[in-house]
Design a protein around this motif. Structure first.
Motif, PDB file in Angstrom:
ATOM      1  N   ASN A 185       0.697  -1.223   0.206  1.00 39.02           N
ATOM      2  CA  ASN A 185      -0.202  -0.052   0.414  1.00 39.02           C
ATOM      3  C   ASN A 185       0.776   1.053   0.304  1.00 39.02           C
ATOM      4  O   ASN A 185       2.015   1.312   0.664  1.00 39.02           O
ATOM      5  CB  ASN A 185      -1.019  -0.327   1.062  1.00 39.02           C
ATOM      6  CG  ASN A 185      -1.895   1.327   1.492  1.00 39.02           C
ATOM      7  OD1 ASN A 185      -1.173   2.523   1.930  1.00 39.02           O
ATOM      8  ND2 ASN A 185      -2.938   1.492   0.673  1.00 39.02           N
ATOM      9  N   LYS A 186       0.313   1.897  -0.928  1.00 34.86           N
ATOM     10  CA  LYS A 186       1.105   3.493  -1.145  1.00 34.86           C
ATOM     11  C   LYS A 186      -0.003   4.562  -0.784  1.00 34.86           C
ATOM     12  O   LYS A 186      -0.726   4.831  -1.416  1.00 34.86           O
ATOM     13  CB  LYS A 186       2.337   3.730  -1.977  1.00 34.86           C
ATOM     14  CG  LYS A 186       2.937   2.850  -2.378  1.00 34.86           C
ATOM     15  CD  LYS A 186       4.572   3.606  -3.882  1.00 34.86           C
ATOM     16  CE  LYS A 186       5.680   2.458  -3.826  1.00 34.86           C
ATOM     17  NZ  LYS A 186       6.525   2.614  -2.866  1.00 34.86           N
ATOM     18  N   ARG A 187       0.377   4.971   0.142  1.00 29.14           N
ATOM     19  CA  ARG A 187      -0.328   6.676   0.650  1.00 29.14           C
ATOM     20  C   ARG A 187       0.224   7.605   0.260  1.00 29.14           C
ATOM     21  O   ARG A 187       1.601   7.883   1.004  1.00 29.14           O
ATOM     22  CB  ARG A 187      -0.560   6.480   1.821  1.00 29.14           C
ATOM     23  CG  ARG A 187      -1.795   4.790   1.944  1.00 29.14           C
ATOM     24  CD  ARG A 187      -2.125   5.455   3.733  1.00 29.14           C
ATOM     25  NE  ARG A 187      -1.287   3.934   4.331  1.00 29.14           N
ATOM     26  CZ  ARG A 187      -0.140   4.565   5.348  1.00 29.14           C
ATOM     27  NH1 ARG A 187      -0.160   4.915   6.473  1.00 29.14           N
ATOM     28  NH2 ARG A 187       0.862   3.540   5.844  1.00 29.14           N
ATOM     29  N   TYR A 188      -0.308   8.923  -0.100  1.00 31.03           N
ATOM     30  CA  TYR A 188       0.532   9.929  -0.825  1.00 31.03           C
ATOM     31  C   TYR A 188      -0.130  11.065   0.371  1.00 31.03           C
ATOM     32  O   TYR A 188      -1.895  11.127   0.402  1.00 31.03           O
ATOM     33  CB  TYR A 188      -0.084  10.123  -1.959  1.00 31.03           C
ATOM     34  CG  TYR A 188       0.063   9.085  -3.203  1.00 31.03           C
ATOM     35  CD1 TYR A 188       1.337   8.863  -3.273  1.00 31.03           C
ATOM     36  CD2 TYR A 188      -0.826   8.554  -3.928  1.00 31.03           C
ATOM     37  CE1 TYR A 188       1.748   7.296  -3.600  1.00 31.03           C
ATOM     38  CE2 TYR A 188      -0.690   7.310  -4.457  1.00 31.03           C
ATOM     39  CZ  TYR A 188       0.490   6.881  -4.278  1.00 31.03           C
ATOM     40  OH  TYR A 188       1.025   5.987  -5.463  1.00 31.03           O
ATOM     41  N   VAL A 201       5.271  10.521   1.163  1.00 28.62           N
ATOM     42  CA  VAL A 201       4.646   8.846   0.207  1.00 28.62           C
ATOM     43  C   VAL A 201       5.506   7.717   1.768  1.00 28.62           C
ATOM     44  O   VAL A 201       6.060   7.365   2.221  1.00 28.62           O
ATOM     45  CB  VAL A 201       5.225   7.777  -0.326  1.00 28.62           C
ATOM     46  CG1 VAL A 201       4.893   7.252  -1.196  1.00 28.62           C
ATOM     47  CG2 VAL A 201       4.911   9.488  -1.801  1.00 28.62           C
ATOM     48  N   LEU A 202       4.248   7.215   1.962  1.00 31.38           N
ATOM     49  CA  LEU A 202       4.253   5.937   3.217  1.00 31.38           C
ATOM     50  C   LEU A 202       3.805   4.779   2.404  1.00 31.38           C
ATOM     51  O   LEU A 202       3.563   4.942   1.636  1.00 31.38           O
ATOM     52  CB  LEU A 202       2.950   6.388   3.911  1.00 31.38           C
ATOM     53  CG  LEU A 202       3.667   7.334   5.106  1.00 31.38           C
ATOM     54  CD1 LEU A 202       2.446   7.595   6.403  1.00 31.38           C
ATOM     55  CD2 LEU A 202       4.642   7.831   5.505  1.00 31.38           C
ATOM     56  N   ILE A 243      -2.482  16.380  -4.051  1.00 30.20           N
ATOM     57  CA  ILE A 243      -2.263  16.871  -2.640  1.00 30.20           C
ATOM     58  C   ILE A 243      -0.305  16.724  -3.732  1.00 30.20           C
ATOM     59  O   ILE A 243       0.819  16.761  -2.414  1.00 30.20           O
ATOM     60  CB  ILE A 243      -2.594  16.239  -1.673  1.00 30.20           C
ATOM     61  CG1 ILE A 243      -2.404  14.857  -1.638  1.00 30.20           C
ATOM     62  CG2 ILE A 243      -3.646  17.022  -1.601  1.00 30.20           C
ATOM     63  CD1 ILE A 243      -2.449  13.638  -0.548  1.00 30.20           C
ATOM     64  N   ASN A 244      -0.170  15.277  -4.492  1.00 27.98           N
ATOM     65  CA  ASN A 244       1.432  15.000  -4.535  1.00 27.98           C
ATOM     66  C   ASN A 244       1.550  14.255  -6.689  1.00 27.98           C
ATOM     67  O   ASN A 244       0.859  12.793  -6.411  1.00 27.98           O
ATOM     68  CB  ASN A 244       1.806  13.817  -3.423  1.00 27.98           C
ATOM     69  CG  ASN A 244       2.952  13.033  -3.835  1.00 27.98           C
ATOM     70  OD1 ASN A 244       3.130  13.323  -4.694  1.00 27.98           O
ATOM     71  ND2 ASN A 244       3.565  12.539  -3.006  1.00 27.98           N
ATOM     72  N   THR A 245       1.396  15.207  -7.049  1.00 27.69           N
ATOM     73  CA  THR A 245       1.254  15.054  -8.588  1.00 27.69           C
ATOM     74  C   THR A 245       2.176  14.428  -9.408  1.00 27.69           C
ATOM     75  O   THR A 245       2.055  13.195 -10.388  1.00 27.69           O
ATOM     76  CB  THR A 245       1.638  16.084  -9.651  1.00 27.69           C
ATOM     77  OG1 THR A 245       2.511  17.474  -8.866  1.00 27.69           O
ATOM     78  CG2 THR A 245       0.117  17.299  -8.661  1.00 27.69           C
ATOM     79  N   THR A 246       3.403  14.421  -7.936  1.00 30.32           N
ATOM     80  CA  THR A 246       4.349  13.143  -8.513  1.00 30.32           C
ATOM     81  C   THR A 246       4.236  11.870  -8.161  1.00 30.32           C
ATOM     82  O   THR A 246       4.512  11.073  -9.580  1.00 30.32           O
ATOM     83  CB  THR A 246       5.839  13.305  -7.600  1.00 30.32           C
ATOM     84  OG1 THR A 246       5.675  13.201  -6.665  1.00 30.32           O
ATOM     85  CG2 THR A 246       6.122  14.368  -8.008  1.00 30.32           C
TER      86      THR A 246
END
Length: 949
Positions: free
Chosen positions: A379-382, A388-389, A828-831
């Motif tokens: 799981n990746k949370r932005y 990134v977590l 919030i995190n376009t990358t």
């Protein structure tokens, strides 16, 4: 790639086989269907049959002048058959003449008279008959191998498509229900009937547009149609006994000493009584009562399509939701997903009694599943900025689920105008689960290397007992005046759930600066007892006025009482109660709704407009424990709900539909209560007592076209939803431990827009069909992350194609491809914007070999790809079975089956949400072999009954 290449080769080989018709000469056959006075018979059904075996070669319909034409016909002997309602079917033998065009001229058809009725009966068995919007197939004209199911038969029928999952489309539309002899034999899922009924039991298949059940109740045509398939049984299956017994075993695989499957069913019907029995056991992931098994023992009266007791706008439950996910009283079907490793048992009995005035249906069934689940989840949370977590979760889970269910339905027709119905469904279940999980969390800031932040080891042992029962009394009255009707219903429902969770967790936080936060150890006992009682009452009155207008008014009442006691104790501190996690609450939900609608119906045009006012009251009391003073939560929500609909049935089998309605979702009791839960210590949930109801503004527009002569179909649908006060789950993260806390709140501005297009046409009638479809969906979702609004935009594009080849009785091939691309963009995190690919390709080949030997082979090739995450999973699953039909009566079958020959099976999924992406891999049952024997018990023969046996 080798497997994909094999699928392509099979497609090309099949297409070549279908296309190879190297005739020396071809010709065009034409003519004109007229009555005895030479008047044209427009829309007559014209069929060209093989003179050798009467199989269907081609078909069409006559135009307005009664003219028809078959072009590019291979030279040979044929039988021409023409049918028209009220006329004797016309038959003529066609032989090659050497001419390029054979014009038969006027073909006169005689009207049916009483003296000619016997002739009509003898000659009326045409392979296919078209009557208005109803298409009737003679099942004996479409050959399938012995032991085939109705699903296999439907795949042979022109204009009907069945995908690999058993979903049915007819004339471009999804089939909503399947009936047997006009009765709802197996509930509301068409697959329950088609996957198990033997094809040899069917004499006719009828496809038509059925009215909705509320339209049948009120007698008012609401313009809405449900595509329906009716299966007509042969006489020997209607009044005899039939069933099937299967037993199979195979060598050890996946650390199991012996692989086995066993299943048996028996049905005995007569004009009044029906009895069915079912028993199964396996360790091959056929969990509980699968679709095939469940339908076997549900009788023809166990479910009636008029049982919707919530009147108004076709049932108010479509427009209001309480938000809770209480245990459903419907039958859970858990088979077919193939996740993990399972051992299963199930059995059931069903008895029905059916006369013109009295219908009784009762059933009992039991199922038990033991499931072992080993999973790897990423799981990746932005988070806002560039943080990134990443979480890696490795888990092992052992589940046990046991259920007992009892159902009863009694219907009594008091007289020609009044009907009384009693419905009762009950369920008792026990479940337990042992879960071991290891989670590792890493933090990545501004594309730097991942830094480990958290290590969590959790051991959960849970158990639960559930009891549910629902009882409904339904009264219907139809007045002598057409269209005037009255309905009333009353329902009592009880849901009881007692559960216990032993939670042991050790959490290490590597970046914590406070020594007390570096290590947290949990050893808790979490017990939850809940009780819900619900009382419902509904009234409906319909009245026609003028000639083309109708008025409907309805009232809905709903009172629900909930009581929940959640006690959380610390086992390391003499079972001291943890107040922050414990809660006791009582909620009273009161719902009232009053509405009316006016409908205009004339010559296929149906327009309705309605308005309803509804009020929802919540009176809640809560405390940390029953011994403490109770605090109150009182809410009153009042909403006005519009409903507009348009349906227009045009000429030449075209239809147009449009609608607008507003749905209301009430916050769930758990979302309203200010309490935290820590079942997963890294993900805390908390309620919000200030939530408002969610409003969904829904629009849709559809168009359908079907040509019964060419079997060209086109279906399109556009839909959209705009959310007001949408209930979303916002997230905050502890800066030291990175523990996520989720709390619901209301946000306005979310939306969803999509379209679906379907186009199907025969490449060669009765031999090859190509179906194309595409689906587009655009979503705009809102949520807050650390109090910063995140807007997630999802764009999903899906394109699919299906090729159906049935050139010979001994050869069929079905191939389909689906390509799905999803683009996800985060504000919030376009990358971390990314593209997800979920593609699947499948081919199913069926061959009849010499000596009554049959071969079934399927290849399913799946591709899951996400370049941003470096995720690329390709899974080819190859299954094959070889079986032989035994005996002159063809009642027995011996089969050798091989599953996952390439030994590549693993369940994979990937998904992008509001500020996260998930990927999952679950180890599942891989390569194994089974040798099985099946014996079919068929219906009592007519001759045997005449002899008195």
């Amino acid at each position: 790639m080798k497997n994909l290449f094999l699928l392509v080769v099979l497609c090309l080989f099949s297409a070549a086989l279908c296309a190879q018709n190297p005739p020396l000469t071809r010709f065009t056959l034409q003519g004109r269907a007229v009555d005895t006075a030479s008047a044209p018979l427009a829309s007559s059904t014209v069929m060209l049959l093989s003179a050798k075996d009467s199989s269907l070669v081609n078909f069409t319909r006559t135009n307005d002048t009664g003219t028809f034409s078959f072009k590019n016909i291979k030279a040979g002997n044929y039988v021409l058959k023409i049918s028209f309602v009220g006329f004797i079917p016309y038959n003529q033998v066609i032989k090659p003449t050497g001419d390029a065009v054979v014009d038969l001229g006027e073909l006169k058809m005689k009207p049916i008279t009483r003296e000619l009725m016997e002739v009509v009966v003898r000659t009326a068995k045409a392979p296919l008959t078209i009557k208005g919007d109803t298409i009737e197939y003679n099942a004996s004209s479409f050959k399938v191998p012995p032991g085939s199911t109705v699903e296999d038969l439907l795949r042979k029928l022109p204009g009907v498509q069945v995908d690999q999952d058993g979903n049915i489309r007819a004339q471009g539309q999804e089939v909503k229900k399947v009936t047997v002899d006009g009765k709802s034999f197996f509930g509301d899922d068409p697959k329950l009937a088609t996957k198990n009924i033997q094809a040899e039991a069917i004499t006719k298949v009828q496809v038509f547009n059925d009215k909705t059940e509320q339209a049948k109740l009120t007698g008012i045509d609401d313009g809405k149609k449900e595509k329906t398939v009716n299966l007509e049984l042969k006489e020997e299956f209607k009044k005899g006994g039939f069933g099937k017994v299967t037993a199979g075993a195979g060598p050890a695989s996946n650390n199991v000493s012996t692989r086995y499957e066993g299943k048996g069913s028996y049905n005995k019907f007569n004009s009044k009584r029906q009895f069915s029995a079912l028993l199964l056991g396996n360790n091959s992931n056929q969990q509980g009562l699968s679709f095939n098994d469940y339908q076997d023992f549900r009788g023809s009266n166990s479910f009636n399509w008029n049982d919707n007791a919530d009147f108004g706008f076709s049932g108010y439950t479509q427009y209001i939701s309480f938000g809770d996910d209480n245990e459903s009283l419907t039958i859970p079907i858990s088979g077919g997903n193939g996740r993990g490793f399972s051992r299963n048992m199930a059995g059931g009995l069903n008895y029905n009694y059916d006369t013109k005035t009295t219908k009784l249906s009762t059933s009992y069934y039991f199922n038990q599943t033991r499931l072992q689940l080993d999973a790897l989840r990423n799981n990746k949370r932005y988070l806002p900025g560039s943080t990134v977590l990443s979480t890696t979760d490795t888990s092992n889970q052992a589940n046990l689920n046991t259920n007992h269910r009892v159902s009863l339905r009694f219907e009594k027709q008091l007289d020609s105008l009044q009907t009384l119905i009693v419905i009762s469904n009950g369920r008792f279940g026990f479940s337990s689960s042992d879960l071991q999980s290891t989670q590792r969390v890493f933090q990545n800031v501004a594309a730097t290397n991942e830094v480990p932040t958290t290590l969590s080891r959790t051991l959960n042992n849970s158990s639960a007992n559930q009891f549910n029962m629902a009882n409904t009394l339904l009264y219907r009255l139809k007045f002598k005046k057409k269209g005037r009707s009255f309905g009333a219903s009353a329902t009592y429902q009880i849901n009881k759930n007692d559960g216990d969770l032993l939670l042991k967790a050790r959490n290490e936080f590597f970046q914590a600066t406070n020594v007390n936060d570096m290590l947290r150890v949990l050893n808790q006992d979490q017990g939850t007892n809940s009780l819900s009682n619900q009382y419902k009452a509904n009234l409906l009155y319909a009245e026609p006025f003028a000639k083309k207008f109708f008025w409907e008014t309805f009232y809905n009442f709903n009172l629900r009482y909930d009581e929940v006691d959640r006690d959380v104790a610390n086992l390391d501190d003499s079972r001291r109660q943890i107040d922050s996690l414990s809660l006791y609450y009582k909620n009273n939900y009161l719902f009232n709704r009053l509405g009316s609608s006016i409908r205009y119906s004339f010559k296929g045009l149906n327009i309705s407009a309605g308005l309803a006012g509804q009020q929802f009251q919540l009176d809640g009391k809560f405390a940390r424990d029953q011994t403490q003073p109770l605090q109150s939560i009182r809410r009153t929500y009042t909403t006005v709900i519009p409903n507009i609909g348009l349906n227009y049935s045009m000429k030449n089998n075209r239809s147009l539909g449009a609608g607008y309605n507003v749905g209301v979702q009430i916050p769930s009791s758990r979302d309203l209560q200010p309490v935290s839960t820590n079942t997963n210590p890294l993900y805390i949930t908390q309620g919000n007592p200030d939530l408002l109801p969610q409003l969904n503004h829904n629009i849709n527009l559809s168009f359908n076209y079907f040509n019964p002569g060419s079997f060209i179909t086109f279906w399109s649908n556009i839909y959209g939803t705009y959310y007001v006060n949408q209930i979303v789950y916002s997230q905050t993260y502890d800066p030291q431990t990175l523990i996520q806390t989720t709390m619901p709140e209301n946000l306005t501005g979310g939306r969803n827009l999509g379209t679906y297009l379907y186009f199907g046409f025969p490449l060669k009638k009765t031999k090859a069909t190509l179906n194309l479809n595409t689906q587009l969906n655009f979503g705009h979702n809102l949520t807050r992350i650390n109090k910063i609004l995140n807007e997630t935009n999802n764009e999903n594009y899906t394109v699919g194609a299906r090729l159906e080849l049935t050139p010979k009785d001994w050869f069929t091939f079905y191939g389909n491809a689906n390509v799905s691309v999803g683009n996800t963009r985060y504000s919030i995190n376009t990358t971390q914007n990314q593209t997800i690919y979920n593609n699947s390709f499948r081919g199913d080949l069926n061959l009849k070999l010499p000596g009554s030997i049959y071969l079934n082979t399927s290849l399913n090739y799946s591709v899951y790809k996400n370049e941003k995450l470096g995720f690329n999973q390709q899974i080819p699953i190859l299954n094959s079975s070889l079986y032989h039909i035994l005996g002159k009566a063809k009642k027995a079958e011996i089969r050798l089956s091989a599953y996952d020959l390439l030994n590549r099976n693993v369940v994979v999924s990937q998904y992008a949400g509001q500020n996260y992406t998930n990927t999952e891999r679950i180890q599942s049952l891989a390569r194994y072999f089974l040798l099985s024997f099946t014996y079919n018990m068929r219906g009592v023969q007519d001759k045997m009954r005449r002899d008195g046996y």
